[in-house]
Design a protein around this motif. Structure first.
Motif, PDB file in Angstrom:
ATOM      1  N   GLY A  14       0.806  -1.216   0.000  1.00  0.00           N
ATOM      2  CA  GLY A  14       0.000   0.000   0.000  1.00  0.00           C
ATOM      3  C   GLY A  14       0.839   1.266   0.000  1.00  0.00           C
ATOM      4  N   LEU A  15       1.899   1.286   0.802  1.00  0.00           N
ATOM      5  CA  LEU A  15       2.743   2.481   0.871  1.00  0.00           C
ATOM      6  C   LEU A  15       3.542   2.675  -0.410  1.00  0.00           C
ATOM      7  CD1 LEU A  15       3.908   2.133   4.576  1.00  0.00           C
ATOM      8  CD2 LEU A  15       2.392   3.899   3.652  1.00  0.00           C
ATOM      9  N   SER A  16       3.967   1.582  -1.044  1.00  0.00           N
ATOM     10  CA  SER A  16       4.667   1.714  -2.324  1.00  0.00           C
ATOM     11  C   SER A  16       3.736   2.272  -3.390  1.00  0.00           C
ATOM     12  CB  SER A  16       5.227   0.356  -2.762  1.00  0.00           C
ATOM     13  OG  SER A  16       6.206  -0.094  -1.852  1.00  0.00           O
ATOM     14  N   ALA A  17       2.472   1.828  -3.365  1.00  0.00           N
ATOM     15  CA  ALA A  17       1.498   2.375  -4.309  1.00  0.00           C
ATOM     16  C   ALA A  17       1.325   3.876  -4.090  1.00  0.00           C
ATOM     17  CB  ALA A  17       0.156   1.649  -4.144  1.00  0.00           C
ATOM     18  N   ALA A  18       1.226   4.274  -2.816  1.00  0.00           N
ATOM     19  CA  ALA A  18       1.039   5.692  -2.501  1.00  0.00           C
ATOM     20  C   ALA A  18       2.228   6.523  -2.985  1.00  0.00           C
ATOM     21  CB  ALA A  18       0.845   5.863  -1.000  1.00  0.00           C
ATOM     22  N   CYS A  19       3.445   6.040  -2.697  1.00  0.00           N
ATOM     23  CA  CYS A  19       4.647   6.779  -3.113  1.00  0.00           C
ATOM     24  C   CYS A  19       4.728   6.892  -4.635  1.00  0.00           C
ATOM     25  CB  CYS A  19       5.893   6.092  -2.565  1.00  0.00           C
ATOM     26  SG  CYS A  19       6.092   6.205  -0.772  1.00  0.00           S
ATOM     27  N   PRO A 310      -5.745 -14.251  -7.814  1.00  0.00           N
ATOM     28  CA  PRO A 310      -6.976 -13.813  -8.481  1.00  0.00           C
ATOM     29  C   PRO A 310      -6.686 -12.706  -9.491  1.00  0.00           C
ATOM     30  CG  PRO A 310      -6.822 -12.836  -6.300  1.00  0.00           C
ATOM     31  CD  PRO A 310      -5.675 -13.793  -6.419  1.00  0.00           C
ATOM     32  N   ARG A 311      -7.639 -12.467 -10.363  1.00  0.00           N
ATOM     33  CA  ARG A 311      -7.550 -11.270 -11.209  1.00  0.00           C
ATOM     34  C   ARG A 311      -7.539 -10.073 -10.265  1.00  0.00           C
ATOM     35  NH1 ARG A 311     -11.820  -8.669 -13.607  1.00  0.00           N
ATOM     36  NH2 ARG A 311     -13.151 -10.427 -13.055  1.00  0.00           N
ATOM     37  N   GLN A 312      -6.591  -9.172 -10.445  1.00  0.00           N
ATOM     38  CA  GLN A 312      -6.377  -8.134  -9.438  1.00  0.00           C
ATOM     39  C   GLN A 312      -7.086  -6.822  -9.756  1.00  0.00           C
ATOM     40  OE1 GLN A 312      -1.889  -9.534  -9.198  1.00  0.00           O
ATOM     41  NE2 GLN A 312      -2.258  -7.974  -7.660  1.00  0.00           N
ATOM     42  N   GLN A 313      -7.580  -6.657 -10.964  1.00  0.00           N
ATOM     43  CA  GLN A 313      -8.262  -5.420 -11.330  1.00  0.00           C
ATOM     44  C   GLN A 313      -9.767  -5.653 -11.383  1.00  0.00           C
ATOM     45  OE1 GLN A 313      -6.264  -4.858 -15.081  1.00  0.00           O
ATOM     46  NE2 GLN A 313      -7.860  -5.899 -16.231  1.00  0.00           N
ATOM     47  N   PHE A 314     -10.517  -4.612 -11.092  1.00  0.00           N
ATOM     48  CA  PHE A 314     -11.980  -4.670 -11.117  1.00  0.00           C
ATOM     49  C   PHE A 314     -12.483  -3.235 -11.270  1.00  0.00           C
ATOM     50  CE2 PHE A 314     -10.223  -4.885  -6.855  1.00  0.00           C
ATOM     51  CZ  PHE A 314     -10.726  -3.730  -6.268  1.00  0.00           C
ATOM     52  N   PRO A 315     -13.747  -3.041 -11.559  1.00  0.00           N
ATOM     53  CA  PRO A 315     -14.250  -1.675 -11.759  1.00  0.00           C
ATOM     54  C   PRO A 315     -14.067  -0.820 -10.509  1.00  0.00           C
ATOM     55  CG  PRO A 315     -15.809  -3.279 -12.619  1.00  0.00           C
ATOM     56  CD  PRO A 315     -14.780  -4.057 -11.856  1.00  0.00           C
ATOM     57  N   GLY A 316     -13.188   0.144 -10.614  1.00  0.00           N
ATOM     58  CA  GLY A 316     -12.971   1.081  -9.514  1.00  0.00           C
ATOM     59  C   GLY A 316     -11.756   0.810  -8.668  1.00  0.00           C
ATOM     60  N   GLY A 317     -10.981  -0.255  -8.970  1.00  0.00           N
ATOM     61  CA  GLY A 317      -9.840  -0.479  -8.106  1.00  0.00           C
ATOM     62  C   GLY A 317      -8.988  -1.678  -8.438  1.00  0.00           C
ATOM     63  N   VAL A 318      -8.041  -1.954  -7.499  1.00  0.00           N
ATOM     64  CA  VAL A 318      -7.050  -3.021  -7.656  1.00  0.00           C
ATOM     65  C   VAL A 318      -6.822  -3.680  -6.300  1.00  0.00           C
ATOM     66  CG1 VAL A 318      -4.742  -3.593  -8.529  1.00  0.00           C
ATOM     67  CG2 VAL A 318      -5.911  -1.580  -9.412  1.00  0.00           C
ATOM     68  N   MET A 339       5.622  -4.838  -2.906  1.00  0.00           N
ATOM     69  CA  MET A 339       5.956  -3.468  -3.298  1.00  0.00           C
ATOM     70  C   MET A 339       5.787  -3.267  -4.798  1.00  0.00           C
ATOM     71  SD  MET A 339       9.329  -2.677  -0.931  1.00  0.00           S
ATOM     72  CE  MET A 339       9.539  -1.020  -1.602  1.00  0.00           C
ATOM     73  N   LYS A 340       6.270  -4.235  -5.564  1.00  0.00           N
ATOM     74  CA  LYS A 340       6.163  -4.096  -7.020  1.00  0.00           C
ATOM     75  C   LYS A 340       4.700  -4.120  -7.458  1.00  0.00           C
ATOM     76  CE  LYS A 340       7.644  -3.880 -11.307  1.00  0.00           C
ATOM     77  NZ  LYS A 340       8.208  -2.624 -11.841  1.00  0.00           N
ATOM     78  N   SER A 341       3.868  -4.964  -6.840  1.00  0.00           N
ATOM     79  CA  SER A 341       2.449  -4.981  -7.208  1.00  0.00           C
ATOM     80  C   SER A 341       1.800  -3.641  -6.910  1.00  0.00           C
ATOM     81  CB  SER A 341       1.717  -6.120  -6.493  1.00  0.00           C
ATOM     82  OG  SER A 341       1.508  -5.849  -5.128  1.00  0.00           O
ATOM     83  N   GLY A 342       2.220  -2.994  -5.800  1.00  0.00           N
ATOM     84  CA  GLY A 342       1.703  -1.665  -5.486  1.00  0.00           C
ATOM     85  C   GLY A 342       2.131  -0.628  -6.500  1.00  0.00           C
ATOM     86  N   MET A 343       3.358  -0.731  -6.966  1.00  0.00           N
ATOM     87  CA  MET A 343       3.863   0.222  -7.964  1.00  0.00           C
ATOM     88  C   MET A 343       3.143   0.042  -9.303  1.00  0.00           C
ATOM     89  SD  MET A 343       7.782  -0.352  -6.735  1.00  0.00           S
ATOM     90  CE  MET A 343       8.632   0.407  -8.109  1.00  0.00           C
ATOM     91  N   ILE A 344       2.875  -1.221  -9.669  1.00  0.00           N
ATOM     92  CA  ILE A 344       2.125  -1.475 -10.900  1.00  0.00           C
ATOM     93  C   ILE A 344       0.698  -0.939 -10.760  1.00  0.00           C
ATOM     94  CG2 ILE A 344       1.182  -3.279 -12.392  1.00  0.00           C
ATOM     95  CD1 ILE A 344       3.640  -4.983 -11.678  1.00  0.00           C
ATOM     96  N   ALA A 345       0.093  -1.151  -9.591  1.00  0.00           N
ATOM     97  CA  ALA A 345      -1.260  -0.621  -9.364  1.00  0.00           C
ATOM     98  C   ALA A 345      -1.274   0.889  -9.512  1.00  0.00           C
ATOM     99  CB  ALA A 345      -1.750  -1.029  -7.977  1.00  0.00           C
ATOM    100  N   ALA A 346      -0.247   1.556  -8.957  1.00  0.00           N
ATOM    101  CA  ALA A 346      -0.173   3.016  -9.067  1.00  0.00           C
ATOM    102  C   ALA A 346      -0.110   3.452 -10.529  1.00  0.00           C
ATOM    103  CB  ALA A 346       1.051   3.522  -8.301  1.00  0.00           C
ATOM    104  N   GLU A 347       0.701   2.760 -11.321  1.00  0.00           N
ATOM    105  CA  GLU A 347       0.835   3.131 -12.731  1.00  0.00           C
ATOM    106  C   GLU A 347      -0.474   2.918 -13.488  1.00  0.00           C
ATOM    107  OE1 GLU A 347       4.192   0.909 -14.134  1.00  0.00           O
ATOM    108  OE2 GLU A 347       5.513   1.757 -12.605  1.00  0.00           O
ATOM    109  N   SER A 348      -1.161   1.812 -13.209  1.00  0.00           N
ATOM    110  CA  SER A 348      -2.412   1.538 -13.922  1.00  0.00           C
ATOM    111  C   SER A 348      -3.510   2.522 -13.517  1.00  0.00           C
ATOM    112  CB  SER A 348      -2.859   0.098 -13.665  1.00  0.00           C
ATOM    113  OG  SER A 348      -3.183  -0.123 -12.306  1.00  0.00           O
ATOM    114  N   VAL A 349      -3.566   2.875 -12.245  1.00  0.00           N
ATOM    115  CA  VAL A 349      -4.575   3.829 -11.777  1.00  0.00           C
ATOM    116  C   VAL A 349      -4.258   5.238 -12.276  1.00  0.00           C
ATOM    117  CG1 VAL A 349      -5.396   5.002  -9.689  1.00  0.00           C
ATOM    118  CG2 VAL A 349      -5.359   2.498  -9.781  1.00  0.00           C
TER     119      VAL A 349
END
Length: 543
Positions: A14-19, A310-318, A339-349
């Motif tokens: 979560g913190l990696s996504a935020a950063c 699981p599939r990690q993306q859905f309408p409105g989030g990750v 951390m890497k999954s959070g960074m990928i989530a940040a890029e996709s969002v």
């Protein structure tokens, strides 16, 4: 309150996504409002991990992390992998036989809690709002069924559900996108997986329970960076999968722990007592004797790997990190992958926000499929299934051969289709296990251990551990399994006591250290863990 992005959970993912979100906002001159809510009383208070840390993701997120003071101070100096044959002996595995994925020179022995505290400071410096002590209790949906944020937990109810004078309603945190990073077996993550059928076509998720203690030892026995991993005794006595570890940190501290796969069969097995027994083995006792135990904790580990992801993306989030299950079983590490999954989530969002979209489905899967994270999880996809299906020895040998020589070319994918909660066998098939009485020097009881976890809960609040059917523990589980929650819970939360001449099931919710073992292992899936009032639970120092 409205934000561009709300992140649930202030762990490494979560913190990696935020950063990363704020870095992207700055690089592209696109202002963002980002909020992180965390159920622990402070950042890091609910974080527990071994932890051996591979800094690949940190190198990407903050290339200058060393100058910035990241708490990576103790490099692995020597690394030993052992097969523990019995309560007295062990065999050290020769280095040429150990897969590269299990070799740790180049990694660091760290406190993951301290790393999260450092990441939180970086996030706040970048402009992120972080709110510890606010558990997210429910998901907000818009009129089209897309995730639109979360609601924090109401506070100030008494045990009967009535409002106390201190009652405060939860806050609706509306978001254009919501990232869920609750850690293993997140209660909102479970709901999202069911709501959006994110696990369709996947094998069941699998889990382990990790138990850990922190010790202070005499300076003359301290070897900073010394690392030991073990498999075999005591778990081998019951055919249970798992492993043990001991790491020398900084400041004369040692971390010791046991990981127990929650697909175990023996109904009388107690992970806590197996751990206490382990510390008497000479491989570990030589490091602990003369020392003092200063902290204790436990938590679930999501370990099904790519086949269970699981599939990690859905309408409105990750859904990210251990909430989804990004741990690399071949390395027994999940912090860098989270951390890497959070960074990928940040890029996709961020891409969606930059296009002016709200509550669409982010393109996480595409970025993930082209990342080193996917490559790691693909190469390690069979490790868990090999060990579950063939045991620690044969399965471990098969996975070692695959990881050492075949991981780039091996085409098959093994599956492990039996959920962990279905693996428990009835007591009619087994003899009770008589664990040694704790000696108070190397081994201890549950209550003194819970005390060292710093666990505190407001006593006069509704129980956060919900039974779907109150009768099942006594009417079904007691006769069939001798009510296993008394043993799989590492904190003494569940008891069978005699009341008015009858067996009664008692829940000591104030003892709960939020490990989620009950939510996972209960054979009838009768127990649901939910977050208690804000700030409740363990208060780990530097676990």
């Amino acid at each position: 309150m409205s934000f561009d992005v709300v992140i649930v959970g202030a762990g490494p993912a979560g913190l990696s996504a935020a950063c990363r979100l704020m870095q992207l906002a700055s690089e592209n001159d696109h202002p963002l409002s980002v909020c992180v809510v965390e159920k622990g009383a402070e950042i890091g208070s609910h974080i527990l991990s071994g932890a051996l840390f591979e800094h690949k993701a940190l190198d990407e997120l903050f290339p200058d992390w060393e100058r910035m003071g990241a708490p990576l101070h103790t490099a692995v100096s020597d690394d030993k992998f052992c097969y523990i044959t019995n309560e007295f002996n062990y065999i050290t595995v020769a280095e040429p036989l150990i897969p590269e994925t299990l070799q740790n020179i180049g990694n660091f022995v760290i406190s993951l809690g301290n790393l999260c505290r450092w990441l939180a400071k970086q996030a706040e410096d970048l402009g992120v709002d972080i709110f510890p002590g606010f558990p997210a209790s429910d998901i907000l949906y818009n009129s089209q069924g897309m995730v639109a944020g979360v609601i924090t937990k109401d506070m100030g109810f008494d045990k009967q559900g009535g409002k106390k004078s201190t009652f405060e309603p939860g806050i609706e945190l509306e978001a254009k996108y919501t990232i869920f990073a609750e850690g293993s077996r997140g209660h909102l993550g479970k709901q999202l997986i069911e709501q959006f059928h994110l696990d369709h076509g996947k094998q069941p998720q699998h889990y382990a329970l990790g138990l850990k203690e922190l010790w202070e030892i005499p300076a003359e026995h301290h070897r900073p960076g010394h690392v030991i991993h073990g498999i075999g005794w005591p778990l081998s006595q019951t055919g249970t999968n798992g492993g043990s570890f001991l790491y020398h940190l900084e400041n004369n501290q040692v971390a010791v722990g046991l990981i127990v796969d929650l697909n175990y069969h023996h109904p009388y097995l107690s992970p806590f007592d197996e751990f206490q027994q382990l510390k008497h083995h000479p491989l570990f006792s030589q490091h602990l004797t003369g020392g003092q135990r200063v902290a204790y904790g436990a938590r679930a580990i999501t370990k099904g790997g790519l086949s269970s992801l699981p599939r990690q993306q859905f309408p409105g989030g990750v859904l990210i990190g251990c909430d989804a299950g990004t741990l690399n079983m071949a390395k027994i590490k999940g912090s860098h992958t989270g951390m890497k999954s959070g960074m990928i989530a940040a890029e996709s969002v961020f891409y969606e926000l930059e296009q002016g979209f709200h509550q669409t489905t982010p393109g996480y899967d595409k970025i993930f499929s082209q990342s080193w994270l996917h490559d790691e999880l693909h190469e390690s996809r069979n490790v868990g299934a090999e060990i579950h299906r063939f045991g620690n020895l044969l399965g471990g040998a098969l996975s070692s051969i695959e990881q050492k020589w075949l991981r780039k070319t091996f085409k098959w994918t093994l599956r492990d289709e039996q959920p962990d909660h279905e693996c428990l066998e009835p007591i009619a098939n087994h003899q009770p296990i008589h664990y040694p009485k704790p000696d108070g020097m190397l081994s201890f009881d549950k209550l003194s251990s819970v005390f060292l976890s710093g666990t505190q809960h407001e006593e006069n609040q509704p129980c956060h551990l919900h039974l779907a059917d109150d009768s099942i523990p006594i009417n079904l589980h007691l006769e069939r399994y001798a009510e296993p929650s008394q043993r799989y819970c590492p904190a003494g939360v569940y008891e069978v006591i005699e009341k008015d001449g009858k067996a009664t099931f008692q829940i000591n919710a104030a003892n709960c250290i939020h490990c989620k073992a009950c939510d996972i292992k209960d054979p009838s899936q009768n127990i649901t863990w939910t977050p208690p009032e804000g700030s409740g639970g363990p208060n780990y120092p530097n676990m």
